[in-house]
Scaffold this active site. Structure first.
Site, PDB file in Angstrom:
ATOM      1  N   HIS A 102      83.607  46.908  28.844  1.00  0.00           N
ATOM      2  CA  HIS A 102      83.955  45.480  29.402  1.00  0.00           C
ATOM      3  C   HIS A 102      82.837  44.366  29.115  1.00  0.00           C
ATOM      4  O   HIS A 102      82.768  43.419  29.797  1.00  0.00           O
ATOM      5  CB  HIS A 102      84.249  45.443  30.720  1.00  0.00           C
ATOM      6  CG  HIS A 102      85.620  46.162  31.415  1.00  0.00           C
ATOM      7  ND1 HIS A 102      86.538  45.449  31.376  1.00  0.00           N
ATOM      8  CD2 HIS A 102      85.830  47.389  31.505  1.00  0.00           C
ATOM      9  CE1 HIS A 102      87.541  46.158  31.384  1.00  0.00           C
ATOM     10  NE2 HIS A 102      87.269  47.523  31.972  1.00  0.00           N
TER      11      HIS A 102
ATOM     12  N   ALA B  73      73.542  45.254  33.399  1.00  0.00           N
ATOM     13  CA  ALA B  73      75.045  45.097  33.601  1.00  0.00           C
ATOM     14  C   ALA B  73      75.448  43.647  34.341  1.00  0.00           C
ATOM     15  O   ALA B  73      74.459  43.337  35.198  1.00  0.00           O
ATOM     16  CB  ALA B  73      75.528  46.132  34.737  1.00  0.00           C
TER      17      ALA B  73
ATOM     18  N   THR C  31      72.644  33.522  28.121  1.00  0.00           N
ATOM     19  CA  THR C  31      73.027  32.391  27.492  1.00  0.00           C
ATOM     20  C   THR C  31      71.632  31.771  26.406  1.00  0.00           C
ATOM     21  O   THR C  31      71.894  30.895  25.900  1.00  0.00           O
ATOM     22  CB  THR C  31      72.892  31.255  28.686  1.00  0.00           C
ATOM     23  OG1 THR C  31      71.407  31.388  29.359  1.00  0.00           O
ATOM     24  CG2 THR C  31      73.674  31.357  29.804  1.00  0.00           C
ATOM     25  N   LYS C  32      70.570  32.479  26.555  1.00  0.00           N
ATOM     26  CA  LYS C  32      69.579  32.240  25.311  1.00  0.00           C
ATOM     27  C   LYS C  32      69.213  33.402  24.612  1.00  0.00           C
ATOM     28  O   LYS C  32      69.535  34.650  25.009  1.00  0.00           O
ATOM     29  CB  LYS C  32      68.492  31.633  26.265  1.00  0.00           C
ATOM     30  CG  LYS C  32      68.596  30.253  26.875  1.00  0.00           C
ATOM     31  CD  LYS C  32      67.368  29.480  27.151  1.00  0.00           C
ATOM     32  CE  LYS C  32      67.719  28.086  27.734  1.00  0.00           C
ATOM     33  NZ  LYS C  32      68.326  28.031  28.932  1.00  0.00           N
TER      34      LYS C  32
ATOM     35  N   ARG D  43      60.936  42.198  32.101  1.00  0.00           N
ATOM     36  CA  ARG D  43      59.774  42.915  31.920  1.00  0.00           C
ATOM     37  C   ARG D  43      59.792  43.502  30.311  1.00  0.00           C
ATOM     38  O   ARG D  43      61.014  43.466  29.609  1.00  0.00           O
ATOM     39  CB  ARG D  43      59.610  44.257  32.604  1.00  0.00           C
ATOM     40  CG  ARG D  43      60.517  45.133  32.778  1.00  0.00           C
ATOM     41  CD  ARG D  43      59.979  46.543  33.603  1.00  0.00           C
ATOM     42  NE  ARG D  43      61.288  47.277  34.002  1.00  0.00           N
ATOM     43  CZ  ARG D  43      61.817  48.121  33.286  1.00  0.00           C
ATOM     44  NH1 ARG D  43      61.224  48.556  32.000  1.00  0.00           N
ATOM     45  NH2 ARG D  43      62.681  49.034  33.539  1.00  0.00           N
TER      46      ARG D  43
HETATM   47  C1  LIG Z   1      69.226  47.338  33.628  1.00  0.00           C
HETATM   48  C2  LIG Z   1      69.070  48.662  34.062  1.00  0.00           C
HETATM   49  C3  LIG Z   1      69.188  49.710  33.078  1.00  0.00           C
HETATM   50  C4  LIG Z   1      67.898  48.372  34.999  1.00  0.00           C
HETATM   51  O1  LIG Z   1      67.710  49.894  35.659  1.00  0.00           O
HETATM   52  P1  LIG Z   1      65.917  49.965  36.105  1.00  0.00           P
HETATM   53  O2  LIG Z   1      65.012  49.644  35.096  1.00  0.00           O
HETATM   54  O3  LIG Z   1      66.130  51.336  36.819  1.00  0.00           O
HETATM   55  O4  LIG Z   1      65.926  48.736  37.204  1.00  0.00           O
HETATM   56  P2  LIG Z   1      65.941  48.931  38.811  1.00  0.00           P
HETATM   57  O5  LIG Z   1      66.893  49.697  39.235  1.00  0.00           O
HETATM   58  O6  LIG Z   1      64.697  49.345  39.156  1.00  0.00           O
HETATM   59  O7  LIG Z   1      65.927  47.480  39.198  1.00  0.00           O
HETATM   60  C5  LIG Z   1      64.878  46.730  38.999  1.00  0.00           C
HETATM   61  C6  LIG Z   1      65.238  45.187  39.668  1.00  0.00           C
HETATM   62  O8  LIG Z   1      66.382  44.593  39.080  1.00  0.00           O
HETATM   63  C7  LIG Z   1      67.567  44.635  39.728  1.00  0.00           C
HETATM   64  N1  LIG Z   1      68.677  44.690  38.891  1.00  0.00           N
HETATM   65  C8  LIG Z   1      68.823  45.914  38.186  1.00  0.00           C
HETATM   66  N2  LIG Z   1      69.760  45.706  37.366  1.00  0.00           N
HETATM   67  C9  LIG Z   1      70.359  44.462  37.396  1.00  0.00           C
HETATM   68  C10 LIG Z   1      71.542  43.831  36.837  1.00  0.00           C
HETATM   69  N3  LIG Z   1      72.310  44.446  36.127  1.00  0.00           N
HETATM   70  N4  LIG Z   1      71.718  42.503  37.382  1.00  0.00           N
HETATM   71  C11 LIG Z   1      70.616  41.909  38.249  1.00  0.00           C
HETATM   72  N5  LIG Z   1      69.751  42.405  38.681  1.00  0.00           N
HETATM   73  C12 LIG Z   1      69.440  44.123  38.618  1.00  0.00           C
HETATM   74  C13 LIG Z   1      67.439  45.633  40.986  1.00  0.00           C
HETATM   75  O9  LIG Z   1      68.279  45.135  42.081  1.00  0.00           O
HETATM   76  C14 LIG Z   1      65.770  45.556  41.132  1.00  0.00           C
HETATM   77  O10 LIG Z   1      65.597  44.484  41.986  1.00  0.00           O
HETATM   78  P3  LIG Z   1      64.332  44.450  42.926  1.00  0.00           P
HETATM   79  O11 LIG Z   1      63.383  44.705  42.241  1.00  0.00           O
HETATM   80  O12 LIG Z   1      64.620  43.060  43.674  1.00  0.00           O
HETATM   81  O13 LIG Z   1      64.673  45.550  44.107  1.00  0.00           O
HETATM   82  C15 LIG Z   1      70.123  48.917  35.011  1.00  0.00           C
HETATM   83  O14 LIG Z   1      70.339  48.251  36.213  1.00  0.00           O
HETATM   84  C16 LIG Z   1      71.390  48.798  34.350  1.00  0.00           C
HETATM   85  O15 LIG Z   1      72.069  47.634  34.384  1.00  0.00           O
HETATM   86  N6  LIG Z   1      72.166  49.486  33.804  1.00  0.00           N
HETATM   87  C17 LIG Z   1      73.346  49.526  33.067  1.00  0.00           C
HETATM   88  C18 LIG Z   1      74.311  50.800  33.000  1.00  0.00           C
HETATM   89  C19 LIG Z   1      75.317  50.621  31.807  1.00  0.00           C
HETATM   90  O16 LIG Z   1      75.912  49.646  31.636  1.00  0.00           O
HETATM   91  N7  LIG Z   1      75.426  51.777  31.303  1.00  0.00           N
HETATM   92  C20 LIG Z   1      76.602  51.830  30.402  1.00  0.00           C
HETATM   93  C21 LIG Z   1      78.013  52.488  30.968  1.00  0.00           C
HETATM   94  S1  LIG Z   1      79.275  52.343  29.769  1.00  0.00           S
END
Ligand SMILES: CC(C)(COP(=O)(O)OP(=O)(O)OC[C@H]1O[C@@H](n2cnc3c(N)ncnc32)[C@H](O)[C@@H]1OP(=O)(O)O)[C@@H](O)C(=O)NCCC(=O)NCCS
Length: 240
Positions: free
Chosen positions: A167, A215, A220-221, A238
């Site tokens: 998606h 996710a 936008t940039k 980070r």
């Molecule tokens: C981006 C990602 C990899 C980060 O994982 P991570 O490094 O373990 O990060 P954390 O879970 O420790 O989150 C760190 C912070 O970012 C926030 N955060 C994590 N993912 C986020 C997202 N997608 N959007 C907004 N905030 C997010 C968390 O709530 C956390 O906030 P906090 O510090 O205020 O508590 C994960 O959140 C993600 O989006 N995974 C996508 C999985 C996916 O799409 N897989 C493929 C399926 S087909």
């Protein structure tokens, strides 16, 4: 040996050995077939098409489709005479549509009902998931995976070993197709980028090598290399 079902239309320009063609398949035009090819029932292959060795095309797929023209859509009346090529070991899923001028490299998998628009270049061992839609003139690097229901907008360049989750959606036109001088701007996505599920990529942005997009983010940039970017709008939080 060739096993052509009696209901099939089998009129290729050239055909190799060990070809199986199922009921109601239609192979016509300037089609060239290699060896060990399995064409399932109701497949259509037309136009200037080359299918290399060991390719399997599942039921109802359509290879070499020309773009539709209609007064309702602004589409150039370009003559699509470019070769459509499916390289060896590739599998084309049922109901998939590969438009004219596409080149799908070796050992790819195009999933069920995927739609790949004209002049898309796909590297080897790429997976295009089920119901994925890919716009015109996209380039996809080797071993990239695009998961089910993603939409890749036209004019996008995707690097090697990229993962585009389910998606994910992208756009190439901030004018919403109004006006006469529409400039389409796809995305430029570096090598080994991971884009999380449901992310939206706005026109013209780039994502550097090895970066991860969280996710649901709205990009936008431009995102530099080796960064984790999240949120709406996406911000770098980070290094990777
Ligand atoms: C981006 C990602 C990899 C980060 O994982 P991570 O490094 O373990 O990060 P954390 O879970 O420790 O989150 C760190 C912070 O970012 C926030 N955060 C994590 N993912 C986020 C997202 N997608 N959007 C907004 N905030 C997010 C968390 O709530 C956390 O906030 P906090 O510090 O205020 O508590 C994960 O959140 C993600 O989006 N995974 C996508 C999985 C996916 O799409 N897989 C493929 C399926 S087909």
């Amino acid at each position: 040996m060739k096993t052509i079902h009696q209901t099939a239309v089998f009129e290729p320009r050239e055909a190799g050995r060990n070809i199986v063609v199922g009921p109601y398949a239609v192979i016509e035009g300037q089609v060239k077939l290699g060896n060990n090819i399995k064409i399932h029932p109701h497949v259509v292959i037309s136009g200037l098409v080359e299918i290399d060795d060991n390719v399997e095309i599942l039921p109802f797929a359509y290879i070499g489709r020309l773009p539709s023209t209609s007064p309702a859509i602004k589409q150039s009346s370009e003559n699509y005479t470019q070769l459509t090529k499916i390289s060896s070991g590739t599998v084309i899923g049922p109901h998939a549509i590969i438009y004219a001028g596409c080149q799908i490299d070796q050992e790819c998998l195009v999933g069920d009902a995927a739609s790949v628009r004209e002049k898309v270049i796909v590297g080897q061992q790429v997976i295009v998931g089920r119901h994925v839609t890919i716009g015109p003139n996209v380039k996809i690097g080797a071993r990239t995976r695009i998961v089910d229901f993603a939409h890749i907008t036209g004019e996008t360049v995707i690097g090697e070993d990229v993962f585009i989750s389910t998606h994910v959606c992208s756009a190439n036109d901030n004018s919403f197709a109004t006006g006469d001088n529409i400039i389409l701007k796809g995305q430029t996505i570096g090598d080994r980028v991971h884009v999380g599920l449901g992310a939206m990529l706005l026109p013209g942005i780039s994502i550097g090598d090895d970066s991860v997009i969280g996710a649901g983010s709205i990009v936008t940039k431009n995102i530099p290399s080796n960064k984790l970017a999240l949120g709406q709008p996406a911000k770098v939080i980070r290094d990777i």
